[in-house]
Design an enzyme around this catalytic site. Sequence first.
Site, PDB file in Angstrom:
ATOM      1  CG  ASP A  28      17.225 -38.705 -11.516  1.00  0.00           C
ATOM      2  OD1 ASP A  28      17.506 -39.766 -11.544  1.00  0.00           O
ATOM      3  OD2 ASP A  28      15.637 -37.825 -11.233  1.00  0.00           O
ATOM      4  NE  ARG A  62      20.038 -26.066 -14.757  1.00  0.00           N
ATOM      5  CZ  ARG A  62      19.177 -26.622 -13.852  1.00  0.00           C
ATOM      6  NH1 ARG A  62      19.473 -26.478 -12.427  1.00  0.00           N
ATOM      7  NH2 ARG A  62      18.883 -27.833 -14.190  1.00  0.00           N
ATOM      8  CG  LEU A  79      16.957 -30.535  -7.219  1.00  0.00           C
ATOM      9  CD1 LEU A  79      16.939 -31.576  -5.285  1.00  0.00           C
ATOM     10  CD2 LEU A  79      15.886 -30.970  -7.591  1.00  0.00           C
ATOM     11  CD  GLU A 119      -1.668  -2.872   1.451  1.00  0.00           C
ATOM     12  OE1 GLU A 119      -0.479  -2.825   1.454  1.00  0.00           O
ATOM     13  OE2 GLU A 119      -2.173  -3.283   2.253  1.00  0.00           O
ATOM     14  CD  GLU A 174      11.543 -30.523  -8.181  1.00  0.00           C
ATOM     15  OE1 GLU A 174      11.683 -30.633 -10.605  1.00  0.00           O
ATOM     16  OE2 GLU A 174      12.217 -28.753  -8.852  1.00  0.00           O
ATOM     17  CB  CYS A 189      -1.498  -1.236   4.665  1.00  0.00           C
ATOM     18  SG  CYS A 189       0.420  -1.181   4.727  1.00  0.00           S
ATOM     19  N   GLY A 195      11.247 -38.862  -5.582  1.00  0.00           N
ATOM     20  CA  GLY A 195      10.359 -39.212  -6.139  1.00  0.00           C
ATOM     21  C   GLY A 195       9.339 -40.082  -6.423  1.00  0.00           C
ATOM     22  CB  THR A 225       9.450 -38.643  -1.687  1.00  0.00           C
ATOM     23  OG1 THR A 225      11.010 -39.327  -1.385  1.00  0.00           O
ATOM     24  CG2 THR A 225       9.373 -37.452  -0.845  1.00  0.00           C
TER      25      THR A 225
HETATM   26  C1  AOF Z   1      -0.386  -5.213   4.604  1.00  0.00           C
HETATM   27  N1  AOF Z   1       0.449  -5.312   2.705  1.00  0.00           N
HETATM   28  O1  AOF Z   1       1.926  -5.346   1.525  1.00  0.00           O
HETATM   29  C2  AOF Z   1       1.462  -7.247   3.451  1.00  0.00           C
HETATM   30  C3  AOF Z   1       1.259  -7.539   4.196  1.00  0.00           C
HETATM   31  O2  AOF Z   1       6.529  -8.074   9.739  1.00  0.00           O
HETATM   32  P1  AOF Z   1       5.151  -7.052   8.986  1.00  0.00           P
HETATM   33  O3  AOF Z   1       5.152  -6.083  10.654  1.00  0.00           O
HETATM   34  O4  AOF Z   1       6.135  -6.742   7.466  1.00  0.00           O
HETATM   35  O5  AOF Z   1       3.872  -7.947   9.052  1.00  0.00           O
HETATM   36  C4  AOF Z   1       3.863  -8.954   8.567  1.00  0.00           C
HETATM   37  C5  AOF Z   1       2.270  -9.135   8.387  1.00  0.00           C
HETATM   38  O6  AOF Z   1       1.805  -7.854   7.261  1.00  0.00           O
HETATM   39  C6  AOF Z   1       2.388  -9.794   7.355  1.00  0.00           C
HETATM   40  O7  AOF Z   1       1.162 -11.499   8.333  1.00  0.00           O
HETATM   41  C7  AOF Z   1       0.653 -10.201   7.045  1.00  0.00           C
HETATM   42  O8  AOF Z   1      -0.189  -9.555   8.303  1.00  0.00           O
HETATM   43  C8  AOF Z   1       0.432  -8.457   7.348  1.00  0.00           C
HETATM   44  N2  AOF Z   1       1.628  -8.222   5.157  1.00  0.00           N
HETATM   45  N3  AOF Z   1       0.296  -6.950   4.533  1.00  0.00           N
HETATM   46  O9  AOF Z   1      -1.122  -4.686   4.521  1.00  0.00           O
HETATM   47  C9  AOF Z   1       1.582  -6.360   1.789  1.00  0.00           C
HETATM   48  N4  AOF Z   1       2.571  -7.806   2.813  1.00  0.00           N
HETATM   49 ZN    ZN Z   2       0.603  -2.999   5.819  1.00  0.00          ZN
END
Ligand code: AOF
Ligand code: ZN
Length: 382
Positions: free
Chosen positions: A214, A221, A218, A66, A309, A98, A311, A314
Amino acid sequence: MINHTTHSQAQIDKRFMAAAIRLARRNVGQTGTNPSVACVLVKNVDGDLIIVGSGVTSIGGRPHAEPIALLEAGELAKGATAYVTLEPCAHHGATPPCAATLINAGVSRVVTSLVDPDDRVNEAGHKMLRDAGITVEAGCLENDSAQGLNAYVIHRGHNRAQVTVKIALSADGYLGIKGNGQVAITGPYAKRQTHLLRAKHHAILVGAQTIIEDDPDLTCRLSGMENKSPIRLVLDPNSRVPLAAKVFQTSNQVKTYVVAPNNVDVNRRQALAKLGVEIINCQLVEAHIALPELLEDLGARGIQSVMVEGGAKTVKAFLDAKLIDEFVILRGPNNIAQEGKVLIATPIIATQLPNEYSLVEKLNLGEDVLKHYIKTHNQNRN
Ligand code: AOF
Ligand code: ZN
């Protein structure tokens, strides 16, 4: 041009939310334990709806989407509608939440897709906006944004890493040929798609047998995205993987972890440590790794998503434990069965997937077909 004469409000909202969801995809897997969220600010200018700002959560998780979008919009944010793929946050840190930033910028309407399951938010962001007199419409294109936010929602809601299983099947329905190492099943476009999928996860996980047969790299690239390779996890409960394996020898470039019980021989422990390989201790149940506990431990380390991924064994273990949240099933154009060769059977094909998995994406990649299935959101939250 999209405007109120040509489209209804609901259509307009879906159009701009879809744009935000596409933007949010950009940083999936790259924002730490933060979700990759996008915000698109739309303003009515003389009857036409114009995007005046947009933002996606930054690599590493901060700043949030935001404030980035608001910075771009400047004064134009006043009276705009904000389309945000996740409910704006309500918690204070060094920066304001936000929701408050949107209020202070003078946004008049906020359209969101998913409620933030974080305990500090969970409708508090919506409430803060409504209390300030802002119109809030929640739940717009909820299912679509759940795709990109699935790992975050599972990690926050269930305290474990989310699991995507990727398998590539030949036209005759096999995973490979026993003893033949890597058998070409799909082509170059499918390979790129796989590498993109790797970059969107926090970890790639394979069983010991896959490394033994293999010796894969992993890594991601894709050109320009080499630094987006996730960590590598090798399930090796019986210490079978040779130290010469590429994933061990290159652990100082892309970190590799061995998942094993705490009885790994001291010499092997030291040799692994010297290569920069760390051991994650696990519990065994009837000689098999306890997968639910492993996923919880990974979640506690901040590893939100794991791409399995192979085999076959798993994948079957995750399937039997009902721990698969998403399937990516690639199908190649050629049969691989040969006289006198033992084929590796697949533990699952698309048509056998339980009902709770829905097809969310189908891509034609040259001669190959990719199908992406997600376990429905409600099921995940149970
Ligand atoms: C938003 N806008 O773009 C994102 C949000 O560790 P902090 O303080 O950054 O908080 C992480 C929390 O923020 C996450 O668990 C989720 O609740 C929120 N993420 N919120 O308004 C964003 N990435
Ligand atoms: Zn936020």
